[in-house]
Scaffold this motif. Structure first.
Motif, mmCIF file in Angstrom:
data_model
loop_
_atom_site.group_PDB
_atom_site.id
_atom_site.type_symbol
_atom_site.label_atom_id
_atom_site.label_comp_id
_atom_site.label_asym_id
_atom_site.label_seq_id
_atom_site.Cartn_x
_atom_site.Cartn_y
_atom_site.Cartn_z
ATOM 1 N N GLU A 30 -23.374 -13.639 2.469
ATOM 2 C CA GLU A 30 -21.994 -14.023 2.144
ATOM 3 C C GLU A 30 -21.099 -13.995 3.376
ATOM 4 O O GLU A 30 -20.246 -14.855 3.554
ATOM 5 C CB GLU A 30 -21.418 -13.083 1.081
ATOM 6 C CG GLU A 30 -22.038 -13.221 -0.278
ATOM 7 C CD GLU A 30 -21.438 -12.254 -1.288
ATOM 8 O OE1 GLU A 30 -20.317 -11.772 -1.042
ATOM 9 O OE2 GLU A 30 -22.095 -11.991 -2.298
ATOM 10 N N GLU A 34 -18.751 -17.065 4.839
ATOM 11 C CA GLU A 34 -17.305 -16.932 5.060
ATOM 12 C C GLU A 34 -16.951 -17.197 6.519
ATOM 13 O O GLU A 34 -15.950 -17.844 6.822
ATOM 14 C CB GLU A 34 -16.821 -15.549 4.625
ATOM 15 C CG GLU A 34 -16.875 -15.359 3.128
ATOM 16 C CD GLU A 34 -16.303 -14.030 2.682
ATOM 17 O OE1 GLU A 34 -15.582 -13.386 3.471
ATOM 18 O OE2 GLU A 34 -16.577 -13.636 1.538
ATOM 19 N N GLU A 35 -17.791 -16.718 7.429
ATOM 20 C CA GLU A 35 -17.547 -16.949 8.852
ATOM 21 C C GLU A 35 -17.604 -18.444 9.177
ATOM 22 O O GLU A 35 -16.781 -18.960 9.922
ATOM 23 C CB GLU A 35 -18.607 -16.188 9.657
ATOM 24 C CG GLU A 35 -18.465 -16.298 11.147
ATOM 25 C CD GLU A 35 -19.558 -15.499 11.854
ATOM 26 O OE1 GLU A 35 -20.171 -16.062 12.776
ATOM 27 O OE2 GLU A 35 -19.790 -14.340 11.463
ATOM 28 N N THR A 71 -20.708 -16.964 -2.866
ATOM 29 C CA THR A 71 -19.860 -15.873 -2.376
ATOM 30 C C THR A 71 -19.003 -15.235 -3.464
ATOM 31 O O THR A 71 -18.481 -14.148 -3.264
ATOM 32 C CB THR A 71 -18.904 -16.379 -1.280
ATOM 33 O OG1 THR A 71 -18.055 -17.370 -1.836
ATOM 34 C CG2 THR A 71 -19.665 -16.939 -0.102
ATOM 35 N N LYS A 73 -16.213 -16.533 -4.318
ATOM 36 C CA LYS A 73 -14.844 -16.956 -3.998
ATOM 37 C C LYS A 73 -14.833 -18.438 -3.676
ATOM 38 O O LYS A 73 -15.817 -18.975 -3.147
ATOM 39 C CB LYS A 73 -14.324 -16.196 -2.770
ATOM 40 C CG LYS A 73 -14.213 -14.714 -2.945
ATOM 41 C CD LYS A 73 -13.685 -14.092 -1.688
ATOM 42 C CE LYS A 73 -14.754 -13.181 -1.130
ATOM 43 N NZ LYS A 73 -14.374 -12.517 0.091
ATOM 44 N N ILE A 78 -11.191 -17.961 0.442
ATOM 45 C CA ILE A 78 -11.723 -17.438 1.704
ATOM 46 C C ILE A 78 -10.742 -17.726 2.833
ATOM 47 O O ILE A 78 -10.473 -16.872 3.678
ATOM 48 C CB ILE A 78 -13.109 -18.055 2.000
ATOM 49 C CG1 ILE A 78 -14.131 -17.588 0.955
ATOM 50 C CG2 ILE A 78 -13.578 -17.683 3.404
ATOM 51 C CD1 ILE A 78 -15.458 -18.300 1.029
ATOM 52 N N GLU A 81 -7.670 -15.394 2.630
ATOM 53 C CA GLU A 81 -7.965 -14.039 3.091
ATOM 54 C C GLU A 81 -8.001 -13.941 4.612
ATOM 55 O O GLU A 81 -7.673 -12.906 5.181
ATOM 56 C CB GLU A 81 -9.311 -13.573 2.532
ATOM 57 C CG GLU A 81 -9.300 -13.301 1.056
ATOM 58 C CD GLU A 81 -10.675 -12.963 0.526
ATOM 59 O OE1 GLU A 81 -11.646 -12.975 1.316
ATOM 60 O OE2 GLU A 81 -10.786 -12.687 -0.675
ATOM 61 N N ASN A 82 -8.397 -15.030 5.271
ATOM 62 C CA ASN A 82 -8.538 -15.014 6.728
ATOM 63 C C ASN A 82 -7.384 -15.719 7.432
ATOM 64 O O ASN A 82 -7.507 -16.050 8.616
ATOM 65 C CB ASN A 82 -9.862 -15.671 7.125
ATOM 66 C CG ASN A 82 -11.038 -14.847 6.664
ATOM 67 O OD1 ASN A 82 -11.243 -13.737 7.135
ATOM 68 N ND2 ASN A 82 -11.804 -15.362 5.714
#
Length: 154
Positions: A30, A34-35, A71, A73, A78, A81-82
């Motif tokens: 996950e 996300e990265e 994930t 999400k 995502i 959040e970032n």
């Protein structure tokens, strides 16, 4: 369901995968997903383009058929959040770009009445969508105008 400004029904779109679980062959971490989502957003891709790139290219050579299933999400969650989320929601942004293009076309071709109607329909959609997003995604005092659309799409 019928289209907003025509009498025709729309063609059906693609369907989501039937299961809520990622497939066994897609065992990517996950955090790696996300990265990659944040990396693609920093390169200037929209959330829908990010989903297609993950579906086609994947992460570490493994395709990701559904980010939410993998994930838990959505792509936009995502990005939120970032702190990589776009300023304007993607659907509204696309309509604003279209309105700017149509307005510039109308300035060059003033007797193009078909595109004049298309501009009216597009601006109507923008106002309706802005009312939907006002307060949550947009500022309370957001008001559509050509100048605002031009500034947001640059």
């Amino acid at each position: 369901m019928a289209r907003m400004h025509t009498r025709r029904r729309g063609s059906s779109g693609s369907d989501k995968p039937a299961t809520d679980e990622p497939p066994e062959w897609s065992d990517v971490d996950e955090a790696a997903i996300e990265e990659r989502v944040v990396e693609l957003a920093e390169q200037g891709h929209d959330p829908s383009q990010i989903g297609m790139k993950l579906r086609d290219e994947g992460v570490q050579g493994t395709p990701i058929p559904d980010v939410k299933a993998a994930t838990g999400k959505k792509v936009t969650e995502i990005l939120d959040e970032n702190d990589a989320a776009p300023d304007v929601p993607e659907d509204l942004y696309n309509l604003l770009e279209r309105a700017v293009r149509l307005r510039e076309h109308m300035n060059a071709n003033q007797t193009d009445y078909q595109n004049k109607r298309a501009l009216q329909n597009t601006e109507s959609k923008i106002r309706r969508l802005a009312n939907y997003y006002r307060g949550d995604e947009l500022a309370e005092d957001f008001k559509y105008s050509y100048d605002v659309a031009k500034r947001l799409t640059e």
